[in-house]
Design an enzyme around this catalytic site. Structure first.
Site, mmCIF file in Angstrom:
data_model
loop_
_atom_site.group_PDB
_atom_site.id
_atom_site.type_symbol
_atom_site.label_atom_id
_atom_site.label_comp_id
_atom_site.label_asym_id
_atom_site.label_seq_id
_atom_site.Cartn_x
_atom_site.Cartn_y
_atom_site.Cartn_z
ATOM 1 N N CYS A 66 0.865 -1.173 0.000
ATOM 2 C CA CYS A 66 0.000 0.000 0.000
ATOM 3 C C CYS A 66 0.908 1.231 0.000
ATOM 4 O O CYS A 66 2.054 1.149 -0.428
ATOM 5 C CB CYS A 66 -0.951 -0.020 1.203
ATOM 6 S SG CYS A 66 -0.105 0.116 2.791
ATOM 7 N N ARG A 67 0.432 2.332 0.512
ATOM 8 C CA ARG A 67 1.237 3.550 0.500
ATOM 9 C C ARG A 67 2.390 3.469 1.490
ATOM 10 O O ARG A 67 3.518 3.825 1.175
ATOM 11 C CB ARG A 67 0.340 4.755 0.800
ATOM 12 C CG ARG A 67 1.051 6.081 0.700
ATOM 13 C CD ARG A 67 0.049 7.242 0.785
ATOM 14 N NE ARG A 67 0.763 8.498 0.835
ATOM 15 C CZ ARG A 67 1.161 9.084 1.958
ATOM 16 N NH1 ARG A 67 0.905 8.534 3.123
ATOM 17 N NH2 ARG A 67 1.807 10.236 1.917
#
Length: 105
Positions: A66-67
């Site tokens: 993810c980020r």
């Protein structure tokens, strides 16, 4: 689930013929670029995420990002609970990635 660094991630992927790269970010984040050969299922879809993930082959090795590494860690734990055999979480996520990035059409 195993947390892995970018170096471990790339090393594991290079020898894994059963790999599936899963991006659990939002569409806005995906628009900023993705890791090569990754597939996006937004974890914020809630039950929709679970439904889509349950359609995947549980015997594959899942490389999840993810980020920042937080949501992907949650996704990996959830997938473990759903019966997935092998899940890896990318520590630092896309923010700390310094390898190749591609963009969706």
């Amino acid at each position: 689930m195993k947390n892995v660094t970018q170096e471990e991630w790339e090393q594991l992927l290079s020898t894994d013929d059963n790999a599936y790269i899963l991006d659990v970010r939002t569409q806005n984040e995906v628009d900023e670029g993705i890791l090569p050969n990754s597939h996006n299922i937004d974890i914020y879809e809630g039950q929709g995420f679970i439904d889509k993930v349950n359609e995947l082959d549980k015997s594959k090795s899942y490389y999840i990002y993810c980020r920042s590494g937080n949501r992907s860690g949650q996704a990996a734990q959830l997938m473990d609970q759903l019966g997935f055999e092998t899940t890896y979480n990318l520590l630092g996520g896309f923010m700390e990635w310094d390898g190749e990035v591609t963009y969706q059409e």
